[in-house]
Each structure stands twice: as C-alpha cells, then as structure tokens.
Design a protein around this motif. Structure first.
Motif, PDB file in Angstrom:
ATOM      1  N   ALA A   1       0.842  -1.190   0.000  1.00 55.49           N
ATOM      2  CA  ALA A   1       0.000   0.000   0.000  1.00 55.49           C
ATOM      3  C   ALA A   1       0.878   1.241   0.000  1.00 55.49           C
ATOM      4  O   ALA A   1       2.066   1.179   0.283  1.00 55.49           O
ATOM      5  N   ARG A   2       0.244   2.383  -0.283  1.00 57.18           N
ATOM      6  CA  ARG A   2       0.990   3.640  -0.267  1.00 57.18           C
ATOM      7  C   ARG A   2       1.197   4.157   1.142  1.00 57.18           C
ATOM      8  O   ARG A   2       2.172   4.850   1.414  1.00 57.18           O
ATOM      9  N   GLY A   3       0.273   3.831   2.036  1.00 52.13           N
ATOM     10  CA  GLY A   3       0.355   4.323   3.403  1.00 52.13           C
ATOM     11  C   GLY A   3       0.425   3.191   4.400  1.00 52.13           C
ATOM     12  O   GLY A   3       0.083   2.042   4.083  1.00 52.13           O
ATOM     13  N   LEU A   4       0.839   3.486   5.604  1.00 48.97           N
ATOM     14  CA  LEU A   4       0.987   2.472   6.652  1.00 48.97           C
ATOM     15  C   LEU A   4      -0.345   2.336   7.381  1.00 48.97           C
ATOM     16  O   LEU A   4      -0.575   2.965   8.410  1.00 48.97           O
ATOM     17  N   GLU A   5      -1.223   1.517   6.835  1.00 48.58           N
ATOM     18  CA  GLU A   5      -2.565   1.375   7.365  1.00 48.58           C
ATOM     19  C   GLU A   5      -2.819  -0.043   7.847  1.00 48.58           C
ATOM     20  O   GLU A   5      -2.215  -0.987   7.349  1.00 48.58           O
ATOM     21  N   ALA A   6      -3.734  -0.170   8.789  1.00 46.95           N
ATOM     22  CA  ALA A   6      -4.090  -1.494   9.305  1.00 46.95           C
ATOM     23  C   ALA A   6      -5.214  -2.142   8.508  1.00 46.95           C
ATOM     24  O   ALA A   6      -5.319  -3.363   8.445  1.00 46.95           O
ATOM     25  N   SER A   7      -6.036  -1.307   7.887  1.00 46.23           N
ATOM     26  CA  SER A   7      -7.205  -1.841   7.194  1.00 46.23           C
ATOM     27  C   SER A   7      -6.819  -2.502   5.880  1.00 46.23           C
ATOM     28  O   SER A   7      -6.125  -1.905   5.054  1.00 46.23           O
ATOM     29  N   SER A   8      -7.301  -3.716   5.689  1.00 48.62           N
ATOM     30  CA  SER A   8      -6.983  -4.445   4.462  1.00 48.62           C
ATOM     31  C   SER A   8      -7.523  -3.743   3.222  1.00 48.62           C
ATOM     32  O   SER A   8      -6.976  -3.897   2.129  1.00 48.62           O
ATOM     33  N   SER A   9      -8.558  -2.945   3.388  1.00 51.30           N
ATOM     34  CA  SER A   9      -9.179  -2.278   2.229  1.00 51.30           C
ATOM     35  C   SER A   9      -8.275  -1.219   1.621  1.00 51.30           C
ATOM     36  O   SER A   9      -8.501  -0.777   0.489  1.00 51.30           O
ATOM     37  N   THR A  10      -7.255  -0.803   2.344  1.00 48.22           N
ATOM     38  CA  THR A  10      -6.343   0.230   1.826  1.00 48.22           C
ATOM     39  C   THR A  10      -5.152  -0.364   1.069  1.00 48.22           C
ATOM     40  O   THR A  10      -4.305   0.379   0.586  1.00 48.22           O
ATOM     41  N   TYR A  11      -5.091  -1.683   0.982  1.00 47.12           N
ATOM     42  CA  TYR A  11      -3.977  -2.358   0.299  1.00 47.12           C
ATOM     43  C   TYR A  11      -4.460  -2.846  -1.075  1.00 47.12           C
ATOM     44  O   TYR A  11      -5.238  -3.797  -1.142  1.00 47.12           O
ATOM     45  N   PRO A  12      -3.974  -2.257  -2.159  1.00 46.32           N
ATOM     46  CA  PRO A  12      -4.441  -2.665  -3.480  1.00 46.32           C
ATOM     47  C   PRO A  12      -3.765  -3.903  -4.047  1.00 46.32           C
ATOM     48  O   PRO A  12      -4.298  -4.541  -4.959  1.00 46.32           O
ATOM     49  N   TYR A  13      -2.588  -4.247  -3.511  1.00 43.71           N
ATOM     50  CA  TYR A  13      -1.835  -5.363  -4.078  1.00 43.71           C
ATOM     51  C   TYR A  13      -1.670  -6.457  -3.036  1.00 43.71           C
ATOM     52  O   TYR A  13      -1.229  -6.185  -1.907  1.00 43.71           O
ATOM     53  N   TRP A  14      -1.975  -7.696  -3.443  1.00 41.89           N
ATOM     54  CA  TRP A  14      -1.968  -8.840  -2.535  1.00 41.89           C
ATOM     55  C   TRP A  14      -1.275 -10.036  -3.162  1.00 41.89           C
ATOM     56  O   TRP A  14      -1.340 -10.255  -4.376  1.00 41.89           O
ATOM     57  N   GLY A  15      -0.635 -10.821  -2.302  1.00 43.41           N
ATOM     58  CA  GLY A  15      -0.149 -12.121  -2.726  1.00 43.41           C
ATOM     59  C   GLY A  15      -1.247 -13.156  -2.639  1.00 43.41           C
ATOM     60  O   GLY A  15      -2.373 -12.855  -2.213  1.00 43.41           O
ATOM     61  N   GLN A  16      -0.933 -14.376  -3.004  1.00 42.09           N
ATOM     62  CA  GLN A  16      -1.925 -15.449  -3.043  1.00 42.09           C
ATOM     63  C   GLN A  16      -2.088 -16.132  -1.691  1.00 42.09           C
ATOM     64  O   GLN A  16      -3.044 -16.886  -1.495  1.00 42.09           O
ATOM     65  N   GLY A  17      -1.182 -15.882  -0.778  1.00 44.27           N
ATOM     66  CA  GLY A  17      -1.277 -16.451   0.556  1.00 44.27           C
ATOM     67  C   GLY A  17      -0.463 -17.713   0.717  1.00 44.27           C
ATOM     68  O   GLY A  17      -0.211 -18.453  -0.241  1.00 44.27           O
ATOM     69  N   THR A  18      -0.044 -17.970   1.948  1.00 40.70           N
ATOM     70  CA  THR A  18       0.667 -19.193   2.290  1.00 40.70           C
ATOM     71  C   THR A  18       0.114 -19.719   3.614  1.00 40.70           C
ATOM     72  O   THR A  18      -0.115 -18.953   4.549  1.00 40.70           O
ATOM     73  N   GLN A  19      -0.120 -21.020   3.675  1.00 43.62           N
ATOM     74  CA  GLN A  19      -0.746 -21.625   4.845  1.00 43.62           C
ATOM     75  C   GLN A  19       0.282 -21.855   5.946  1.00 43.62           C
ATOM     76  O   GLN A  19       1.351 -22.425   5.707  1.00 43.62           O
ATOM     77  N   VAL A  20      -0.070 -21.426   7.139  1.00 44.36           N
ATOM     78  CA  VAL A  20       0.708 -21.726   8.336  1.00 44.36           C
ATOM     79  C   VAL A  20      -0.184 -22.529   9.270  1.00 44.36           C
ATOM     80  O   VAL A  20      -1.288 -22.073   9.633  1.00 44.36           O
ATOM     81  N   THR A  21       0.274 -23.702   9.649  1.00 37.97           N
ATOM     82  CA  THR A  21      -0.478 -24.558  10.551  1.00 37.97           C
ATOM     83  C   THR A  21       0.403 -24.894  11.740  1.00 37.97           C
ATOM     84  O   THR A  21       1.505 -25.412  11.573  1.00 37.97           O
ATOM     85  N   VAL A  22      -0.102 -24.583  12.932  1.00 43.98           N
ATOM     86  CA  VAL A  22       0.636 -24.840  14.158  1.00 43.98           C
ATOM     87  C   VAL A  22      -0.099 -25.916  14.935  1.00 43.98           C
ATOM     88  O   VAL A  22      -1.263 -25.749  15.309  1.00 43.98           O
ATOM     89  N   SER A  23       0.574 -27.025  15.155  1.00 47.04           N
ATOM     90  CA  SER A  23      -0.045 -28.135  15.867  1.00 47.04           C
ATOM     91  C   SER A  23       0.263 -28.014  17.360  1.00 47.04           C
ATOM     92  O   SER A  23       1.374 -27.686  17.765  1.00 47.04           O
ATOM     93  N   SER A  24      -0.750 -28.297  18.157  1.00 45.21           N
ATOM     94  CA  SER A  24      -0.573 -28.168  19.616  1.00 45.21           C
ATOM     95  C   SER A  24      -0.252 -29.500  20.245  1.00 45.21           C
ATOM     96  O   SER A  24      -0.280 -30.540  19.602  1.00 45.21           O
TER      97      SER A  24
END
Length: 122
Positions: free
Chosen positions: A99-122
């Motif tokens: 994003a252009r600014g340092l924001e917390a809201s996801s709606s202000t981020y125009p560019y996204w990756g596809q995601g990566t799964q993190v799984t933590v087993s207890s």
C-alpha cells in the motif's frame, strides 16, 4: 503493477518458528508500505504487522507482539515475517500486501499475494 508471491509457510509444532517471505515483481517494493495479514477459517482477515517503505517503523498486532518480527530488504524486493513461539491460534493463511500508506485496514492495500498456509499443531 506489483505482483507479490509469499513463501515459507508450513506445518510446525507449537513453540516452533517459521519465516515467511514475500517477493515482489513488476515494481519496486521500496515505493510501498507493506503489511502481513492473516485469515483463519471463519474469521476476518487481520493485520498482524506492517512496515514503512524505509523499514524504520514497524507496527504489530498485540496478539503477535514480542513473537513476530517484520523486516524488509528493498534491494531484494522482499519482505519477511519471522514468527517465533508459534501458537495453535496462529494457524491461518498469511498474506502480504502493498500500500501507499501504513494502514491497518486491508481495504487500503491494493496489491496482494496469493497467501501461504501456516499450521501450528498443539
């Protein structure tokens, strides 16, 4: 247009560590503030960390403060999320975003990756 690709996710036991990477193409990452978000099943996407274009300022969610560290290497067009002392509740798909600014809201981020799964087993 900036394209983002995350890597480094996987399965880890509680208390373990993972380092996520997000590499950009199609544009200079130094032009953007960056954020790491996560989304667990049935929950809203939340910002866990974000960093200014220079790397001088980093903001963390309370839930990860002291355990996660976000950093960036603009020369490599890459941002990182070092995750230590992982807990089962950290299980989610993790996304990086620009994003252009340092924001917390996801709606202000125009560019996204596809995601990566993190799984933590207890």
């Amino acid at each position: 247009q900036v394209q983002l690709v995350e890597s480094g996710g996987g399965l880890v036991q509680a208390g373990g560590s993972l380092r996520l990477s997000c590499t950009a193409s199609g544009g200079a990452l130094s032009n953007y503030a960056m954020g790491w978000f996560r989304q667990a099943p049935g929950k809203e996407r939340e910002n866990v960390a974000r960093i200014t274009w220079s790397g001088r300022t980093t903001v963390y969610a309370d839930s990860v403060k002291g355990r996660f560290t976000m950093s960036r290497d603009n020369a490599k067009n890459t941002v990182y999320l070092q995750m230590n002392s992982l807990k089962a509740e950290d299980t989610a798909v993790y996304y990086c975003a620009a994003a252009r600014g340092l924001e917390a809201s996801s709606s202000t981020y125009p560019y996204w990756g596809q995601g990566t799964q993190v799984t933590v087993s207890s």
